[in-house]
Design a protein around this motif. Structure first.
Motif, short mmCIF file in Angstrom:
data_model
loop_
_atom_site.label_atom_id
_atom_site.label_comp_id
_atom_site.label_asym_id
_atom_site.label_seq_id
_atom_site.Cartn_x
_atom_site.Cartn_y
_atom_site.Cartn_z
N LEU A 13 0.84 -1.19 0.00
CA LEU A 13 0.00 0.00 0.00
C LEU A 13 0.88 1.24 0.00
N ASN A 14 0.27 2.39 -0.27
CA ASN A 14 1.01 3.64 -0.38
C ASN A 14 1.65 4.03 0.95
N HIS A 15 2.87 4.50 0.90
CA HIS A 15 3.53 4.98 2.11
C HIS A 15 4.43 6.15 1.74
N SER A 16 4.81 6.92 2.76
CA SER A 16 5.61 8.11 2.53
C SER A 16 6.52 8.33 3.73
N ILE A 17 7.79 8.65 3.46
CA ILE A 17 8.74 9.02 4.51
C ILE A 17 9.00 10.52 4.38
N HIS A 18 8.76 11.26 5.45
CA HIS A 18 8.89 12.71 5.43
C HIS A 18 10.21 13.21 6.01
N SER A 19 10.86 12.40 6.83
CA SER A 19 12.05 12.87 7.52
C SER A 19 12.95 11.69 7.81
N MET A 20 14.26 11.94 7.81
CA MET A 20 15.21 10.87 8.10
C MET A 20 16.36 11.45 8.90
N VAL A 21 16.93 10.63 9.79
CA VAL A 21 18.00 11.10 10.66
C VAL A 21 19.04 9.99 10.81
N TYR A 22 20.30 10.40 10.90
CA TYR A 22 21.38 9.47 11.24
C TYR A 22 21.52 9.46 12.76
N HIS A 23 21.44 8.28 13.37
CA HIS A 23 21.45 8.16 14.82
C HIS A 23 22.83 7.74 15.32
N THR A 24 23.06 7.97 16.62
CA THR A 24 24.35 7.64 17.21
C THR A 24 24.65 6.14 17.21
N ASP A 25 23.63 5.31 17.00
CA ASP A 25 23.88 3.86 16.94
C ASP A 25 24.38 3.42 15.57
N GLY A 26 24.53 4.38 14.64
CA GLY A 26 25.08 4.07 13.33
C GLY A 26 24.06 3.70 12.29
N TYR A 27 22.78 3.83 12.61
CA TYR A 27 21.72 3.50 11.65
C TYR A 27 20.94 4.76 11.26
N LEU A 28 20.20 4.65 10.18
CA LEU A 28 19.30 5.69 9.71
C LEU A 28 17.87 5.34 10.11
N TYR A 29 17.12 6.34 10.56
CA TYR A 29 15.72 6.14 10.91
C TYR A 29 14.88 7.14 10.13
N GLY A 30 13.86 6.63 9.46
CA GLY A 30 12.96 7.48 8.70
C GLY A 30 11.56 7.43 9.29
N GLY A 31 10.84 8.55 9.24
CA GLY A 31 9.48 8.61 9.77
C GLY A 31 8.51 9.18 8.77
N GLY A 32 7.32 8.61 8.74
CA GLY A 32 6.28 9.09 7.84
C GLY A 32 4.95 8.42 8.15
N TYR A 33 4.30 7.87 7.13
CA TYR A 33 3.02 7.21 7.35
C TYR A 33 2.81 6.15 6.29
#
Length: 237
Positions: A13-33
């Motif tokens: 189904l349709n999804h969208s990521i609006h923001s992404m950040v590089y975290h201190t644990d060495g991974y990228l996290y993206g947020g959306g709906y």
């Protein structure tokens, strides 16, 4: 300017990521709906975890007990993450939450005040504090106004204010950065036809870390064109 890698993440189904950040644990996290059905009325927050090569580690949904949830921004904060966005299409309200990197909600603050037209939300972490701004239906004169707040690590309010300068302009805050111990906010002026020939113009304001107003500036540019800002970033200098 050379493309190093490009990846797509297909979903049923349709999804969208609006923001992404590089975290201190060495991974990228993206947020959306993500749309959970084919219709607009059923969305959950979507968080994706990626390694720095873009490989998907996991993706998870979150909700706050309503049918429509959307993350507008995700920020790294110490060992955890700060997410903010909107919930509930029938009564759209801002939220801010602190989650760990497994998406467990540690603290949350869901507003009872609904958002104004074209509402926006942005967050910025600085030292041990979190700065948050959102468009609210609370009015200063006839305009929707911006709410600005400072939270501690437990999302308790240290101070908050409705930006009084909105009484002069109908503004829509797009981004916030902290530079030289100042909160710098950039906005777009909406429906300012009395002095812009019905063109959007841009606006910036500065606030102290304790919520005191410093300065504002309107960027007039050439009134032939419509100007629209989406983001501002601070560099060390």
């Amino acid at each position: 300017k050379k493309l190093i890698d490009l990846k797509f993440y297909p979903r049923e189904l349709n999804h969208s990521i609006h923001s992404m950040v590089y975290h201190t644990d060495g991974y990228l996290y993206g947020g959306g709906y993500e749309y959970l059905t084919d219709g607009y009325r059923n969305r959950d927050m979507l968080i994706m975890k990626l390694d720095t090569d873009g490989n998907l580690i996991w993706e998870k949904n979150l909700n706050f007990g309503v049918t429509v949830n959307r993350i507008g921004e995700i920020e790294s904060f110490e060992n955890d993450l700060i997410i903010s966005g909107f919930i509930d299409a029938d009564n759209p309200r801002p939220f801010i939450a602190k989650i760990d990197t497994a998406t467990t909600v540690l603290h949350s603050n869901i507003f009872t005040e609904s958002i104004g037209r074209d509402g926006t939300i942005t967050t910025e972490s600085y030292k041990n504090d979190i700065y948050f701004t959102a468009t609210l239906d609370a009015k200063v004169d006839t305009f929707d106004t911006q709410y600005l707040a400072k939270y501690n690590e437990d999302l308790q309010v240290i101070w908050d204010t409705l930006i009084p300068n909105t009484s002069r302009y109908d503004i829509n805050c797009r981004s916030m950065e902290i530079l030289n111990d100042e909160i710098i906010m950039v906005h777009n002026i909406k429906e300012a036809n009395s002095f812009t020939n019905n063109k959007d113009w841009s606006y910036a304001s500065s606030w102290s870390l304790e919520g005191e107003f410093n300065w504002e500036h309107v960027y007039f540019y050439d009134s032939t064109y419509t100007h629209h800002l989406d983001d501002i970033e601070a560099t060390p200098e």
